[in-house]
Design an enzyme around this catalytic site. Structure first.
Site, PDB file in Angstrom:
ATOM      1  N   GLN A 116       0.823  -1.206   0.000  1.00  0.00           N
ATOM      2  CA  GLN A 116       0.000   0.000   0.000  1.00  0.00           C
ATOM      3  C   GLN A 116       0.863   1.265   0.000  1.00  0.00           C
ATOM      4  OE1 GLN A 116      -3.531   0.293   2.708  1.00  0.00           O
ATOM      5  NE2 GLN A 116      -2.562   2.176   3.408  1.00  0.00           N
ATOM      6  N   SER A 123       0.225   7.577   5.530  1.00  0.00           N
ATOM      7  CA  SER A 123      -1.097   7.491   6.131  1.00  0.00           C
ATOM      8  C   SER A 123      -2.234   7.863   5.172  1.00  0.00           C
ATOM      9  CB  SER A 123      -1.176   8.418   7.357  1.00  0.00           C
ATOM     10  OG  SER A 123      -0.228   8.030   8.324  1.00  0.00           O
ATOM     11  N   GLY A 156       6.221  -5.171   4.081  1.00  0.00           N
ATOM     12  CA  GLY A 156       7.018  -6.244   4.657  1.00  0.00           C
ATOM     13  C   GLY A 156       6.963  -7.491   3.798  1.00  0.00           C
ATOM     14  N   ARG A 289      19.331  -7.424  41.304  1.00  0.00           N
ATOM     15  CA  ARG A 289      20.309  -6.353  41.376  1.00  0.00           C
ATOM     16  C   ARG A 289      20.266  -5.671  42.737  1.00  0.00           C
ATOM     17  NH1 ARG A 289      24.889  -4.861  38.649  1.00  0.00           N
ATOM     18  NH2 ARG A 289      25.219  -2.611  38.751  1.00  0.00           N
ATOM     19  N   GLN A 309      12.267   3.173  42.167  1.00  0.00           N
ATOM     20  CA  GLN A 309      12.153   2.063  41.210  1.00  0.00           C
ATOM     21  C   GLN A 309      10.692   1.604  41.133  1.00  0.00           C
ATOM     22  OE1 GLN A 309      14.926   1.279  39.634  1.00  0.00           O
ATOM     23  NE2 GLN A 309      14.732  -0.764  38.746  1.00  0.00           N
ATOM     24  N   ARG A 312       8.321   3.870  39.212  1.00  0.00           N
ATOM     25  CA  ARG A 312       8.472   3.848  37.754  1.00  0.00           C
ATOM     26  C   ARG A 312       8.027   2.508  37.182  1.00  0.00           C
ATOM     27  NH1 ARG A 312      14.599   4.976  37.179  1.00  0.00           N
ATOM     28  NH2 ARG A 312      14.260   5.334  34.958  1.00  0.00           N
ATOM     29  N   GLU A 403      -0.231   0.642  10.606  1.00  0.00           N
ATOM     30  CA  GLU A 403      -1.668   0.457  10.844  1.00  0.00           C
ATOM     31  C   GLU A 403      -2.327   1.724  11.379  1.00  0.00           C
ATOM     32  OE1 GLU A 403      -4.145  -1.858  10.373  1.00  0.00           O
ATOM     33  OE2 GLU A 403      -2.577  -2.371   8.942  1.00  0.00           O
ATOM     34  N   ASP A 405      -0.896   5.896  11.857  1.00  0.00           N
ATOM     35  CA  ASP A 405      -0.034   6.663  12.761  1.00  0.00           C
ATOM     36  C   ASP A 405      -0.830   7.058  13.997  1.00  0.00           C
ATOM     37  OD1 ASP A 405       2.491   8.596  13.037  1.00  0.00           O
ATOM     38  OD2 ASP A 405       0.664   9.676  13.611  1.00  0.00           O
TER      39      ASP A 405
END
Lengths: 643, 643
Positions: A116, A123, A156, A289, A309, A312, A403, A405
């Site tokens: 396409q 788009s 693709g 860690r 930590q 987030r 698919e 933007d």
């Protein structure tokens, strides 16, 4: 049944031939990587046949089996475009066309791609330049690329693997341009795979990441007056007759929406999958860690215990669950839409379209950011390919662009919101995910009654403020647009605000679906309680992040915002003991995760050390280039030219 | 003078030998890439010698010339660690040590790296495990890696190129552990580059991106009882005597801060550089790319004209300028700190440290996000390596982690803020970038007087609300901490809020330095006006983004927030006509930008098309792997095994 995400049989032992090894993929050159991918795809197909997943008795697994090929193709992600050759023929081809082409595609007698986008056109499908001109003298279409920018670009599988493509081009017949239509075009010889006369094919070059989409041959395609039979135009919705007349069929265009809902539903499910992989790696590694916090030479503190930590990471863990549930709900929506389409009921289509477009946009954007955040949460080692995170990011981010933007999609949601606000004013009752707008009287005026931090645990309290925020932002935009003389100009002027209103609406959908999920029975002792905490974290972290929205629309006070934040801190502490279990619950194998940091056994450091020596640079102790470049430098023997 | 950022002489024509070509770097295998990098580095050094930039008469250019080597090393970015061998010896070596080692390093008779971090230990230097045990019987230190996690891990240049390293290890003498100290250790033979006995050296493996830091040999190093002479301990601050006594010198430890300020200043300057490169690419391409908006077949609209594109891109353009100015100011701060250190005045050090730590954190985090946003703003084509953006991102993101993890640094800023709040309460007057806190009476109570959108163009109005927001957030945190019995526990509990307070403080610094810059003379007609608009955009986009902060601290009302947003929209429209000029002003050559989308001539599409054909996958029309894997699949000849 084999599990397609980890390629193991339910019965142990795990069957995993070396052909599927992934650990060295980032070390391969582009050519080696592509060849390895072809090998994996062929082997995957062989296994699918061997396991008899292709027979009619297994019809419901067929699409899954089919997409597995593409799964290996890009090393962990599915390619929407390559996977859309079949859906395009299914959706836009006549029954005859489907009967002819689909069996060949299913058996891989042909390999098809979806051509396409063009070099100059993404788009905006209506802007495509490739032409398909009907020649009644031979009953053929002439496919042509009239300009450089009309070169097909990105599909693709186009560059090297495909033998056929569904090509979108301007249909011209009787001297008139009828706009964009789909055509099945053979690209390569089925004998020797060479491009057919008049066709230029190539790969468009390297992409983000070391492996990632570089295993995929996104391609370029040019036509120099290439002729195809008339019956290779996809003719379900409109036809060109033998004489060259353009006629519409009586098949309603709305049927195409079903495919779109289906594709976007899989993208949302993929978002949840990608995000949960990243979160699984980051949570497990944060438990291993250790850093700082040692008292008098004692062991350091697990990074996962730090509030910074947690603040987030846990919202991302909650998001992974939230997207999973909204993805499940989208599956239901797809079934619902399909049934309604079959009954020729198109009433819910605009809402379903806005809802899927919005969810695709919000979940993919947030997931891309979240993967990178998880990488950063793994500190320096997250930057190593062996952590799996760089590749996961690089392979995931295109989801924000393909698919539809994400910004373009949000503007479509915003248009729908503006339309709904206008309709609500006329008394029309909105349905589905936008139904809350019918409650405009209450939502425009309500103030949250939250008085303690715990009050924010009440789903009704959450829902009310998310609804009020979304509605008020939409109404605000509508009012501001109405101040501009031209509606279209107003929409364009206000578009940055409209994006924010659209995001608020979509976040409300996700929060609501999470809450609704928890009204169902959830098996397993204590599971529901954990999910309730994650649901609260998901909603409250959004409230905190977008506090400006909630405060400026007046549904929440500064004090209530502070209480939400306080409650968030408490929830983090409550989730901490179960954090590892909550990612183990995703049930990903080490092979699937592909991360030394995310290993199930936590034995991270020996694995990191071992992995390092696989690098080609370690084949010799003294590096290639020492004699030519390094030694002359060190020995002060660089030959200087006269200036 | 040659310009080091673009490698051209001021006098035309541009001298650019093919050795410096960058366009195929992402297509090279790891080994080829590393070899190519050695070649570039050696050639760069040759040119530096030829251009006589190494002589004493050119002393001020020496660090620049030196870092140019590293510039080629990682293809566009400077490696802090590799570049820190020399600063470490300068800062921590005695005069004698400097005299011995620096000339060799300057001439590349030796190549040194900075070996601090270990497999199990990053930010927390005090947790390092490598030992340097003094043996008085031989007057040597014995370097040893007692555990797997003590392996040195990450140092740039360590894996393959370095002959020497400054190694940080626990100094043990007379049976006592004196903590972390630096030691100069020879790693490889100067004859044949092989690792010396007892030393294990290797590369730690592939990293994010196709080229990026993969041109750098971040390495692993293990010691098995390796002996070095006692005089290779860096002894400026403390010594071990011949007898093994540990003694402190009278050199104050504070002197080391100078290096830290210097390094962080360069990181902020680099942030501006990386961001402006990305913005330059995105702005230029947005002016070329057209999409949607065509009326009746006319040309589509330039993407740069869309408000959504402007609202995402122009704040980044403004940030690039903001970081440039704050970077320039940091250079001044470094001079100031150096002078004060020489005069043994340490009073401004804590403030300078907090300020540089905060600016490093905020500018690098924002820049990493911004590069990726610029990539997305270029749509699908931004995902191609030929856009330059994937590599720019991959090479830039480690800046968020190295030289102090950004979260750890912000917590240091927060500690300084809490200390200052406490001091202000006792009447002490804060100095430098924190001086505003002295104005606590006013700032805790003031309400913005802004009444129209235009009022937000007044720098004083901006400064007031940014100061009030930062101070109030800090005071809020201090109050909440004081409610927790233990101060330390309170700090830890509140750390997510403290991060936000620290960010607010640092954003204020950047806004303030931008405003101060515009109080100077700016040459060129109309330039100042454009910069004023960018300054307003920078501040107002932050206000909009963090509206929750401003509203909840009560310094801005919802109406004023809406006015700021309104003004922002007007500013975007005003900047639009000059946007391309504002990125052209960075004066980057096409070679330096390395992006087909960011070409100065705007001839994007032919360049994209041409670039694609360079990919190794395009060497043959039929791909490698067709015969083995693709043909059997297509011909239905995959050999199936019996199950």
């Amino acid at each position: 049944m084999p599990c397609f995400s980890c390629w193991k049989l339910d019965t142990q032992p795990i069957v995993r031939p070396m052909v599927f090894r992934k650990d060295t993929r980032t070390m391969l050159s582009r050519k080696e990587l592509f060849k390895d991918t072809l090998k994996k795809a062929a082997h995957a197909w062989k296994r699918i046949v061997e396991l008899r997943l292709t027979g009619p008795e297994d019809a419901q697994h067929k699409p899954q089996a089919f997409s597995t090929i593409y799964l290996f193709y890009v090393g962990g992600s599915k390619l929407a475009e390559a996977g859309m050759f079949v859906p395009a023929i299914k959706g836009q081809g006549t029954e005859e066309q489907q009967k002819k082409w689909l069996p060949m595609a299913y058996k891989f007698q042909i390999i098809g791609c979806y051509a396409q986008t063009e070099l100059g056109h993404g788009s905006n499908v209506q802007g495509l330049e490739t032409t398909a001109t009907f020649d009644p003298s031979t009953d053929e279409f002439v496919m042509h690329s009239p300009t450089l920018t009309s070169s097909k670009w990105w599909p693709g599988g186009l560059g090297k693997a495909s033998t056929h493509a569904v090509v979108y081009a301007r249909l011209i017949t009787e001297g008139k341009d009828y706009g964009i239509h789909g055509f099945i075009v053979q690209l390569r010889s089925l004998d020797d795979h060479s491009p057919l006369p008049g066709i230029t094919l190539g790969d468009i070059g390297g992409k983000f990441g070391s492996g990632a989409y570089n295993s995929m041959d996104n391609g370029v395609l040019r036509f120099d007056h290439v002729r195809i039979p008339r019956d290779q135009m996809l003719m379900r919705l409109s036809q060109v007759t033998r004489e060259g007349k353009y006629v519409h069929s009586d098949v309603p265009k709305q049927l195409l929406y079903g495919t779109m809902v289906y594709v976007r539903q899989t993208i949302v499910a993929d978002a949840s999958k990608a995000l949960s992989r990243a979160v699984c790696i980051a949570v497990r590694y944060s438990a291993i860690r250790k850093q700082f916090g040692s008292q008098a030479g004692g062991p350091e503190t697990q990074v996962l215990n730090y509030k910074t930590q947690q603040s987030r990471l846990f919202p991302l863990l909650a998001s992974a669950y939230a997207y999973r549930f909204v993805g499940q709900w989208l599956k239901w929506l797809y079934t619902d839409v399909t049934q309604k389409l079959e009954a020729k009921d198109y009433s819910t289509l605009p809402e379903a379209h806005a809802c899927t477009a919005g969810l695709k946009s919000v979940t993919t954007s947030a997931t891309a950011d979240a993967i990178e955040e998880c990488r950063k949460l793994c500190g320096g080692h997250g930057y190593l390919n062996s952590s799996g995170l760089p590749e996961l990011f690089a392979v995931y981010v295109p989801a924000c662009t393909y698919e539809g933007d994400n910004v373009v999609l949000l503007l479509q949601v915003a248009r729908f919101l503006m339309k709904t606000v206008a309709q609500v004013a006329t008394g029309k009752q909105p349905v589905g995910t936008i139904a809350y707008m019918g409650n405009i009287q209450h939502l425009m005026q309500c103030k949250s009654a939250v008085n303690t931090a715990e009050d924010w645990l009440n789903p009704a309290a959450i829902k009310e403020v998310f609804e009020a925020r979304a509605l008020r932002m939409a109404v605000n935009c509508a009012q501001n647009i109405s101040k501009v003389p031209s509606q279209e100009e107003g929409f364009s002027e206000l578009s940055p605000d409209l994006l924010e209103a659209a995001v608020a609406h979509v976040q409300l959908i996700i929060v609501t679906k999470f809450i609704e999920k928890l009204q169902e029975d959830i098996p397993g002792p204590g599971v529901k309680e954990q999910l309730q905490k994650l649901c609260s974290i998901y909603a409250l972290h959004l409230l905190h992040k977008h506090l400006g929205d909630f405060l400026s629309t007046g549904c929440v006070t500064a004090r209530q915002g502070a209480l939400a934040n306080e409650q968030l801190g408490k929830l983090y502490a409550q989730v901490r003991p179960n954090a590892v279990a909550l990612v183990d619950a995703f049930d990903y194998t080490d092979h699937y995760l592909g991360s030394v940091l995310g290993r199930y056994d936590g034995d991270v450091y020996p694995a990191l050390y071992e992995e390092a020596w696989k690098d080609p640079l370690n084949e010799t102790v003294v590096p290639d280039g020492y004699q030519e470049h390094l030694r002359p430098l060190l020995k002060q023997q660089l030959k200087l030219s006269r200036l």
